[in-house]
Scaffold this active site. Structure first.
Site, PDB file in Angstrom:
ATOM      1  N   HIS A  86      -6.880 -14.596 -37.516  1.00 49.83           N
ATOM      2  CA  HIS A  86      -6.266 -15.664 -36.723  1.00 49.83           C
ATOM      3  C   HIS A  86      -6.654 -15.573 -35.250  1.00 49.83           C
ATOM      4  O   HIS A  86      -7.131 -14.539 -34.765  1.00 49.83           O
ATOM      5  CB  HIS A  86      -4.744 -15.596 -36.855  1.00 49.83           C
ATOM      6  CG  HIS A  86      -4.160 -14.301 -36.324  1.00 49.83           C
ATOM      7  ND1 HIS A  86      -3.961 -14.052 -34.977  1.00 49.83           N
ATOM      8  CD2 HIS A  86      -3.756 -13.179 -36.967  1.00 49.83           C
ATOM      9  CE1 HIS A  86      -3.452 -12.848 -34.811  1.00 49.83           C
ATOM     10  NE2 HIS A  86      -3.320 -12.289 -36.001  1.00 49.83           N
ATOM     11  N   GLU A 161       0.045 -10.142 -42.646  1.00 50.33           N
ATOM     12  CA  GLU A 161      -0.179  -8.821 -42.073  1.00 50.33           C
ATOM     13  C   GLU A 161       0.710  -7.802 -42.785  1.00 50.33           C
ATOM     14  O   GLU A 161       1.668  -8.160 -43.482  1.00 50.33           O
ATOM     15  CB  GLU A 161       0.143  -8.859 -40.567  1.00 50.33           C
ATOM     16  CG  GLU A 161      -0.059  -7.560 -39.798  1.00 50.33           C
ATOM     17  CD  GLU A 161      -1.480  -7.038 -39.859  1.00 50.33           C
ATOM     18  OE1 GLU A 161      -1.798  -6.377 -40.872  1.00 50.33           O
ATOM     19  OE2 GLU A 161      -2.253  -7.277 -38.908  1.00 50.33           O
TER      20      GLU A 161
END
Length: 295
Positions: A86, A161
């Site tokens: 990202h 994550e």
């Protein structure tokens, strides 16, 4: 790139002095980025372990300045999966641990998303875009999908994550004081070590992310797709594809990492850590959130 050319005079003359020649040649080999660091503008193909111990600004793996090197047709026995971290967040810039906490992109991160989307739009067709369901990944993915003409982004929490337990929300240099037990667990070399506060072990991250990527590959054999994820998760995918090589020290924001996955479960890495699309966009050289000791 234009080669240096010198017109021949009608009469004989001595060549220019060596410093003059070097000064003329220098622009052909170097270009200056928006920051003070220099990167090669020559076409390079660098092994995936090149950056293991490097502290340089970027691992520029551009095989083609026009389209990042992807001029081929995907084979019929594998899926080409472009895994992208990202864009930048304020917490990345502040060195604050994110984990599963949902943090927006900052302005730099949005510019990075536009840059990688533009790069991918000039490469061969993207058939689908997948993403972690956390906003920093899904916003990056939506920018890519729009740029590549993909109608929707499929969000999958399997690409989140690693959950970092009690450390989530802490500034890294204060993490040891916030929760010493959680911090020691985070630094542990044991892959089965869970982090206090509901955190995951590396093995748990590895299992959920690699299983999800293999499942997607089976749906897209013969196609190119994008998956937007996070630093720790991408490092786990690297271990699955290349178990005997250390992952590069940093997974930078919007770095491009190309995997080939077969239906039978064979994985390989074709491109790693390419941020050549960021040559006009600032990014965190520290790679915070994409190195081994942050999240």
């Amino acid at each position: 790139m234009n080669a240096l050319s010198v017109k021949s005079p009608n009469h004989y003359s001595l060549p220019p002095p060596l410093p003059t020649i070097l000064r003329r040649l220098k622009p052909l080999f170097f270009r200056r980025s928006p920051k003070i660091h220099q990167t090669f503008s020559l076409n390079l193909l660098i092994p995936s372990n090149f950056m293991d111990d490097s502290n340089s600004r970027a691992s520029v793996l551009a095989d083609s300045a026009e389209n990042g090197g992807a001029t081929h047709t995907v084979g019929t026995k594998y899926a080409e999966i472009i895994v992208i971290r990202h864009g930048e967040t304020e917490w990345n810039a502040d060195r604050r641990i994110q984990g599963h906490l949902d943090v927006d992109l900052n302005d730099a991160g949005r510019q990075q998303a536009v840059a990688v989307a533009d790069r991918l739009s000039r490469e061969p067709k993207i058939s689908a875009v997948y993403s972690s369901d956390l906003k920093r990944a899904s916003e990056t993915a939506e920018t890519i999908a729009k740029g590549c003409g993909v109608l929707e982004v499929t969000k999958d929490p399997a690409f989140r994550e690693r959950h970092l337990g009690y450390l989530q929300g802490a500034v890294l240099h204060e993490a040891a004081k916030v929760n010493p037990d959680a911090y020691q667990a985070f630094l542990s070399n044991r892959d089965d070590q869970e982090i206090p506060g509901g955190g995951e072990s590396f093995n748990q991250l590895y299992e959920r992310s690699t299983s999800a990527l293999q499942k997607i590959a089976k749906k897209h054999i013969g196609e190119r797709i994008v998956v937007v994820s996070h630093g720790g998760t991408i490092r786990a995918l690297h271990k699955r594809a290349s178990p005997h090589r250390r992952c590069a020290a940093k997974v930078l924001n919007t770095s491009v990492n190309v995997f080939h996955l077969s239906d039978e479960g064979k994985w390989s890495i074709k491109l790693w850590g390419d941020v050549s699309h960021l040559n006009q966009t600032e990014f965190l050289e520290s790679g915070f959130g994409g190195d081994r000791n942050s999240g």
